[in-house]
Every structure is written in C-alpha cells, then in structure tokens.
Design a protein around this motif. Structure first.
Motif, PDB file in Angstrom:
ATOM      1  N   GLU A 218      49.157  40.565  35.833  1.00 42.84           N
ATOM      2  CA  GLU A 218      47.925  41.130  35.288  1.00 42.84           C
ATOM      3  C   GLU A 218      46.828  40.064  35.233  1.00 42.84           C
ATOM      4  O   GLU A 218      45.654  40.351  35.471  1.00 42.84           O
ATOM      5  CB  GLU A 218      48.187  41.690  33.888  1.00 42.84           C
ATOM      6  N   GLY A 219      47.221  38.814  34.934  1.00 40.28           N
ATOM      7  CA  GLY A 219      46.229  37.741  34.860  1.00 40.28           C
ATOM      8  C   GLY A 219      45.563  37.471  36.193  1.00 40.28           C
ATOM      9  O   GLY A 219      44.347  37.283  36.262  1.00 40.28           O
ATOM     10  N   VAL A 220      46.346  37.438  37.267  1.00 43.55           N
ATOM     11  CA  VAL A 220      45.780  37.221  38.600  1.00 43.55           C
ATOM     12  C   VAL A 220      44.832  38.350  38.955  1.00 43.55           C
ATOM     13  O   VAL A 220      43.697  38.126  39.419  1.00 43.55           O
ATOM     14  CB  VAL A 220      46.904  37.103  39.658  1.00 43.55           C
ATOM     15  N   HIS A 221      45.270  39.590  38.760  1.00 42.48           N
ATOM     16  CA  HIS A 221      44.440  40.743  39.114  1.00 42.48           C
ATOM     17  C   HIS A 221      43.154  40.753  38.296  1.00 42.48           C
ATOM     18  O   HIS A 221      42.052  40.992  38.834  1.00 42.48           O
ATOM     19  CB  HIS A 221      45.230  42.035  38.887  1.00 42.48           C
ATOM     20  N   ARG A 222      43.258  40.477  37.004  1.00 42.58           N
ATOM     21  CA  ARG A 222      42.077  40.459  36.142  1.00 42.58           C
ATOM     22  C   ARG A 222      41.083  39.393  36.599  1.00 42.58           C
ATOM     23  O   ARG A 222      39.863  39.632  36.639  1.00 42.58           O
ATOM     24  CB  ARG A 222      42.491  40.207  34.693  1.00 42.58           C
ATOM     25  N   SER A 223      41.578  38.223  36.979  1.00 44.37           N
ATOM     26  CA  SER A 223      40.693  37.127  37.394  1.00 44.37           C
ATOM     27  C   SER A 223      39.931  37.463  38.671  1.00 44.37           C
ATOM     28  O   SER A 223      38.726  37.213  38.769  1.00 44.37           O
ATOM     29  CB  SER A 223      41.505  35.847  37.600  1.00 44.37           C
ATOM     30  N   VAL A 224      40.635  38.023  39.663  1.00 48.12           N
ATOM     31  CA  VAL A 224      39.963  38.301  40.937  1.00 48.12           C
ATOM     32  C   VAL A 224      38.994  39.460  40.802  1.00 48.12           C
ATOM     33  O   VAL A 224      37.931  39.465  41.439  1.00 48.12           O
ATOM     34  CB  VAL A 224      40.979  38.555  42.070  1.00 48.12           C
ATOM     35  N   ILE A 225      39.307  40.435  39.974  1.00 47.41           N
ATOM     36  CA  ILE A 225      38.396  41.569  39.767  1.00 47.41           C
ATOM     37  C   ILE A 225      37.129  41.094  39.063  1.00 47.41           C
ATOM     38  O   ILE A 225      36.002  41.461  39.440  1.00 47.41           O
ATOM     39  CB  ILE A 225      39.099  42.679  38.958  1.00 47.41           C
ATOM     40  N   ARG A 226      37.307  40.278  38.035  1.00 48.83           N
ATOM     41  CA  ARG A 226      36.123  39.776  37.331  1.00 48.83           C
ATOM     42  C   ARG A 226      35.272  38.902  38.244  1.00 48.83           C
ATOM     43  O   ARG A 226      34.034  39.019  38.257  1.00 48.83           O
ATOM     44  CB  ARG A 226      36.530  38.973  36.087  1.00 48.83           C
ATOM     45  N   ALA A 227      35.915  38.036  39.038  1.00 44.76           N
ATOM     46  CA  ALA A 227      35.159  37.172  39.947  1.00 44.76           C
ATOM     47  C   ALA A 227      34.351  38.005  40.938  1.00 44.76           C
ATOM     48  O   ALA A 227      33.198  37.678  41.235  1.00 44.76           O
ATOM     49  CB  ALA A 227      36.108  36.235  40.690  1.00 44.76           C
ATOM     50  N   LYS A 228      34.941  39.077  41.451  1.00 44.29           N
ATOM     51  CA  LYS A 228      34.231  39.902  42.425  1.00 44.29           C
ATOM     52  C   LYS A 228      33.036  40.612  41.782  1.00 44.29           C
ATOM     53  O   LYS A 228      31.964  40.717  42.378  1.00 44.29           O
ATOM     54  CB  LYS A 228      35.177  40.917  43.065  1.00 44.29           C
ATOM     55  N   ALA A 229      33.206  41.075  40.561  1.00 40.40           N
ATOM     56  CA  ALA A 229      32.100  41.726  39.864  1.00 40.40           C
ATOM     57  C   ALA A 229      30.973  40.736  39.579  1.00 40.40           C
ATOM     58  O   ALA A 229      29.783  41.046  39.774  1.00 40.40           O
ATOM     59  CB  ALA A 229      32.602  42.349  38.560  1.00 40.40           C
ATOM     60  N   LEU A 550      41.797  36.388  45.704  1.00 39.50           N
ATOM     61  CA  LEU A 550      43.167  36.812  45.449  1.00 39.50           C
ATOM     62  C   LEU A 550      44.195  35.755  45.838  1.00 39.50           C
ATOM     63  O   LEU A 550      45.045  35.360  45.026  1.00 39.50           O
ATOM     64  CB  LEU A 550      43.463  38.127  46.178  1.00 39.50           C
ATOM     65  N   ASP A 551      44.164  35.282  47.082  1.00 40.39           N
ATOM     66  CA  ASP A 551      45.165  34.303  47.508  1.00 40.39           C
ATOM     67  C   ASP A 551      45.066  33.017  46.697  1.00 40.39           C
ATOM     68  O   ASP A 551      46.082  32.409  46.340  1.00 40.39           O
ATOM     69  CB  ASP A 551      45.003  33.998  48.999  1.00 40.39           C
ATOM     70  N   ALA A 552      43.832  32.599  46.407  1.00 38.48           N
ATOM     71  CA  ALA A 552      43.655  31.367  45.632  1.00 38.48           C
ATOM     72  C   ALA A 552      44.213  31.513  44.224  1.00 38.48           C
ATOM     73  O   ALA A 552      44.830  30.588  43.687  1.00 38.48           O
ATOM     74  CB  ALA A 552      42.176  30.993  45.575  1.00 38.48           C
ATOM     75  N   GLU A 553      43.988  32.670  43.599  1.00 37.94           N
ATOM     76  CA  GLU A 553      44.521  32.884  42.250  1.00 37.94           C
ATOM     77  C   GLU A 553      46.042  32.960  42.261  1.00 37.94           C
ATOM     78  O   GLU A 553      46.712  32.494  41.336  1.00 37.94           O
ATOM     79  CB  GLU A 553      43.927  34.155  41.648  1.00 37.94           C
ATOM     80  N   ARG A 554      46.598  33.552  43.322  1.00 36.71           N
ATOM     81  CA  ARG A 554      48.059  33.576  43.431  1.00 36.71           C
ATOM     82  C   ARG A 554      48.619  32.164  43.520  1.00 36.71           C
ATOM     83  O   ARG A 554      49.614  31.833  42.854  1.00 36.71           O
ATOM     84  CB  ARG A 554      48.470  34.386  44.659  1.00 36.71           C
ATOM     85  N   ARG A 555      47.985  31.332  44.349  1.00 32.84           N
ATOM     86  CA  ARG A 555      48.451  29.947  44.472  1.00 32.84           C
ATOM     87  C   ARG A 555      48.310  29.201  43.150  1.00 32.84           C
ATOM     88  O   ARG A 555      49.183  28.427  42.758  1.00 32.84           O
ATOM     89  CB  ARG A 555      47.680  29.225  45.582  1.00 32.84           C
ATOM     90  N   SER A 556      47.194  29.434  42.461  1.00 32.40           N
ATOM     91  CA  SER A 556      46.982  28.757  41.180  1.00 32.40           C
ATOM     92  C   SER A 556      48.043  29.151  40.170  1.00 32.40           C
ATOM     93  O   SER A 556      48.542  28.311  39.411  1.00 32.40           O
ATOM     94  CB  SER A 556      45.582  29.098  40.640  1.00 32.40           C
ATOM     95  N   GLU A 557      48.390  30.435  40.143  1.00 30.73           N
ATOM     96  CA  GLU A 557      49.408  30.869  39.190  1.00 30.73           C
ATOM     97  C   GLU A 557      50.759  30.248  39.510  1.00 30.73           C
ATOM     98  O   GLU A 557      51.499  29.846  38.605  1.00 30.73           O
ATOM     99  CB  GLU A 557      49.515  32.393  39.187  1.00 30.73           C
TER     100      GLU A 557
END
Length: 578
Positions: A218-229, A550-557
């Motif tokens: 949920e954290g990864v998805h939330r981060s990428v959605i907020r960044a895109k907005a 998305l890929d960057a947040e996955r790697r960070s997690e």
C-alpha cells in the motif's frame, strides 16, 4: 612486492598522539584529515604547496595550538621561518577557536586580501541551508557551476500547509502599491487553493486508472499515485512558491555567489545574500573578507550591476527592433527543442580521441583514419572504447568531450527547474514570462479541472502584465505559474550529454523533461548525424511510462526492507531530482 610510495615521516610517540585526532594515521604516506574546521584544512593545504614540510609536520609546527604542541614550553615569537610565515598577518577574530584557527585566519587574510591568490579559497567550504525562498531566488542561487545543490521537490512535498494561515509563497518587496499587492495575494491564494483542491480528485482518478498491482505494498502504491498527482498539478504553482535549498561550495564559489546576489536587481536576492554572509562567517570567515571591502567586493558589485543593466537594456532594444523588422520569433517548433549548432566532425574527433591513448600515432593521423571509416566502423570503435556498461553510472572516458552540441529549448518552467541544475553543461535562460503560452496535462481535463486550470493561467497572465508595468519584468516573474513555458539554451559535450540524457529519460523522470531529453537524443543521432555517439548512450529510454515512480519506489522499498528501514518515505539523495 615493494611499494612505489615514499616512506612516511617518522614521529615521536608524543607527536603521534597529538596528531591522532586530526589525521587518519601517523605512519602511512596516505591519510585523511579529520575533526578539523574547513578553513584549517584549506589553509593547511595552501601552506603545503609552498613548504618542504610534510602536511602533518606543518600541522604540528604551525597550526596546533601552543599548549598542545609536544615539547613546546613557550609560545613562538612570530617571525617568518619560510615563505608564508606569520609576520604582517591580521589578528584572529574572537569567535575563531580550535586547533590552527588563528594560523588559518591570518594565512588566508594575507594570501587572499594582500596577494589576491584566489586558488587557496577553493580549499575549504561549507554546507548552508536556505529555507523558504522563492523559486525565482532558487534559480539565482543555483546559477553557479562549481557548487552542489539539493532543492525541495514538488513531487514528494504537497504544498498544502499554511504556516501562520498563509500559503507558502513570497510577496516581492518591490510590489509596494497596496492595490497591486492585494491583487498579488488574491491571485496566488486562489492558485494555491486550486492546487490543493484538485490533489485528492486526481489521486482518486489515478487509483481507479492504475489499481495496486499484486505484490506492491500500500505504501508503494500510495507514493506513486501521490507523485503522479503532484506532477500533474505543479504547473498551477507560481514561481513565487517557497522552496528549500541545500548548498555545499568552496569559499571561492561562495564569494562569487554572494557578490552576484548582492548586485542583483531583486530585493529578495540582496536580502538573502545578507543572511547567507552572516551564517557563512560563522564557519569560513577568512574566505569572505573581501566581500565587504569597497576596493574589492564593492568594485566587483559595481561592475556586475553595470554589466547587467547595460546588457539588458541593449538586448531589449535589439529584440524590439527585430520584432518590428521580422515579426514575432517562431523559431522553436512544437516539440520545443532545436539543435542550434554542432561540430560536423565531432564524431570523427571522438573516434580519433578514443584511439589516441593506445595507438602511438599523432592525433591528425587518427583524424584522417576516422574520417575514412564507415558509420559501422565508428560504432565498433566507440563500443570498444565505452565497454560493457552495466548501468548508466558506468561512463566512457574523456574522448567523448571532443564533440559538443547546442540546444535551444522551450518547455514548461517545471521541466526547466530540473534540467537547469546540471552543473557541467553551459546553460543560460531568459526571464520567465507568459508570452510563450502554457502546458496543460491531459489528465487535468479528464478529472474536470480544466476550467479551474485555465482561470489560474489567465489570472497569472493578468498579474504578470500588471507587475511588469508597475515594477519590472524581473519582479513580474514571481506571478508566473510553472505551467508557462520558458526558453533556455544549453551546450554540452557528448560525455555530459550521455549523463544528462540517460539520467533524465529514466522511467521515474517527469514526463515533461523526459520528452525534452528524448528529443535531444534523436537530434544528436539524426540532426547532427552522430549515430555512433548516440548509439553509445545505451541507457537513454524512449519508452512511455504510465506510473513514473513505480519501479523506483519498488526498489526503494526493497532496499528499506533489506536495511531494516521504514516504508513509505521518498528516497533521500535521489539523483533524478524531481
């Protein structure tokens, strides 16, 4: 195997003990300096270049406090014992204490103030934070090439907080007319309110369009959605928006920066320079003595003011005449990037330079050989020179610096902010205006925000016009929304182009600057005809990406999980900027 390095100087046990806190070791010829102020490190190296003594011996003899020197029973009596002795140096300010501070201050005072030897001011530096300054001011601060900057991101920080009940923007001091000032505040308040109002609807839209994938937290998805907005909405923010900038630079770079800021037309720049100078004098005062001297800093500021005023006046008159003679400037195409100049033989020169070190031949003979090669043969040479690159941080040697490219770019101000921060290219930009139009992301229309967006752009254009007439075009920049396009010209060699284009086309990059850099890469290959050089830029990504982070947040997690860190936080020190 015997070492080719010289043996280290021998020290007594007492000397070694005195040196231990400040040097990585006392018995090897290679060592680091530790626990010393930056000014002392620089002063020690400045003396090092003009002394027969080793660095550690210099420190013992000239920088360590009298009470700390092993075997010293009484203070030294001052006279010079080598070039760079202590006679005639300025007294130590009361605030400077610690090992070698007095010696360092007096040495810098003499070398900088009396001899004008600027190179020693490159030997020490400082970290400095500038918080709550406008985006207009960040570009003034970040103009220097030989400094390092980190700027607050509009991608990870939603600008919805209202400290003291106020939206985070700067009202320029030059706007002193009450009516115009009220109009400025009203317009920017409305822009920020529009920005804040549409963040959640856009996030909801992206959540529906891009559901969380299996395996993503949920954290990864939330981060990428907020960044895109936030990426989509950042164009609503005005250039007056407050930001934080972290800086590291040498004493010489800070001196040049402060003088340039003091000479600037904008009041915010001059006020900020005063605050920066006061803070920097707490840690590197010796580097900044010339800033306040009328025969040094004063004359430098006067020169900068005259130069800036004369060049702006002449350029404005010339632009007016050219507009009357030729009409409006329409030289930049719809895709926003023009290859303005390049060396037709740039690729030949890179190939010759790549062969030069191991060939034993003269450069002119290698140039002739490179001219006779086919494109496929040049590609083979450059592929061998570049080697097997596993990632974009594996970069070729200096041969790629023999080809250069100039680009004129017209893109939204948000994308310019990211490309401007690259240090090794040569870049200059024009005042931010509304004359080039603005860019509206398609997703703004999809969520029904078009009317609000268009009103914000119209308000910005109206306020810009009013501020231009009442104050100046420079002051009017504060009113311009980041969605408006700005024009800049940059020049870079092929080695820097590889770095910039590979970095700024990574999938996690903002779509605006990804498009600019993808176009530059095509122009190097097709416009300049340098197919072999373009081929070497193997990590330039021309693909389209739905969720950029998305890929960057996955790697960070994954990295956080491996290291035991927390989840859901943006990466620290990311190289990709915005």
């Amino acid at each position: 195997m015997s070492s080719a390095l010289a043996a280290a100087e021998a020290f007594t046990p007492e000397e070694a003990s005195a040196l231990a806190p400040y040097f990585g070791n006392t018995d090897l010829p290679v060592f680091v300096l530790t626990n010393l102020p930056e000014a002392v490190k620089g002063a020690l190296f400045a003396r090092y270049s003009r002394s027969a003594k080793s660095a550690r011996r210099l420190f013992l003899d000239e920088f360590l406090g009298e009470g700390q020197r092993p075997g010293v029973g009484a203070p030294a009596t001052g006279g010079a014992n080598e070039a760079g002795g202590v006679q005639g140096m300025l007294p130590l300010p009361p605030s400077e204490t610690g090992p070698g501070q007095g010696r360092a201050h007096r040495l810098y005072s003499r070398i900088l103030a009396e001899y004008g030897d600027d190179s020693v001011a490159q030997l020490g530096g400082a970290h400095l934070a500038c918080e709550g300054i406008s985006n207009v001011a960040t570009k003034i601060v970040e103009r220097g090439r030989l400094m390092a900057y980190l700027e607050q991101s509009t991608r990870y920080v939603p600008l919805t907080a209202r400290p003291g009940g106020n939206w985070p923007y700067v009202v320029p001091a030059e706007i002193d007319d009450p009516a115009l000032r009220a109009r400025f505040v009203e317009t920017l308040d409305r822009a920020f309110a529009t920005y804040a109002r549409w963040i959640e609807p856009l996030q909801a839209y992206y959540r529906r369009r891009h559901p969380r994938a299996a395996g993503d937290s949920e954290g990864v998805h939330r981060s990428v959605i907020r960044a895109k907005a936030l990426d989509a909405l950042r164009g609503l923010l005005p250039a007056a928006t407050r930001s934080n900038v972290g800086i590291y630079g040498s004493g010489q770079a800070y001196e040049a920066l402060l003088l340039r800021m003091q000479a600037h037309e904008l009041a915010e720049s001059r006020e900020l320079a005063g605050l920066m100078l006061a803070e920097l004098r707490k840690v590197i005062p010796a580097f900044l003595e010339r800033v306040d001297r009328e025969d040094r800093g004063g004359r430098w500021r006067d020169y900068l003011r005259r130069r800036n005023a004369d060049s702006r006046s002449l350029a404005a008159a010339l632009a007016t005449k050219m507009a009357e003679d030729c009409g409006a400037d329409a030289s930049v195409p719809a895709d926003g990037v023009v290859l303005t100049d390049f060396d037709p033989e740039g690729e030949v020169k890179v190939v010759a330079a790549a062969l030069y070190p191991a060939s034993g031949l003269t450069y002119d003979r290698l140039l002739a050989a490179a001219r006779a090669m086919t494109v496929e043969e040049r590609i083979r040479v450059l592929r061998a020179s570049v080697g097997e690159r596993e990632n974009r941080r594996h970069r070729p040697g200096r041969a790629f610096e023999h080809a250069t490219y100039g680009f004129d770019v017209l893109t939204d101000y948000g994308a310019f902010r990211d490309l401007q921060r690259h240090r090794m290219l040569t870049i200059d930009w024009q005042d931010l205006t509304v004359r080039h139009g603005s860019v509206r992301p398609g997703d703004v229309d999809a969520v029904g925000a078009r009317a609000d967006w268009d009103r914000a752009m119209a308000d910005s254009a109206d306020l810009h016009e009013r501020a231009s007439r009442a104050c100046s075009p420079l002051v009017a920049q504060y009113a311009v929304s980041m969605a408006y396009c700005t024009r800049f010209h940059l020049r870079m060699n092929a080695r820097e182009a590889m770095h910039v284009l590979e970095l700024r086309t990574t999938p996690q990059g903002h779509p605006a600057y990804r498009r600019v850099c993808q176009r530059m890469h095509r122009l190097i290959a097709e416009g300049a005809g340098h197919a072999a050089i373009a081929d070497a830029m193997t990590f330039v990504d021309h693909g389209e990406v739905a969720l950029e982070r998305l890929d960057a947040e996955r790697r960070s997690e994954r990295r956080r999980a491996t290291s035991g860190g927390g989840a859901g936080h943006p990466p620290v020190g990311r190289e990709s900027g915005e």
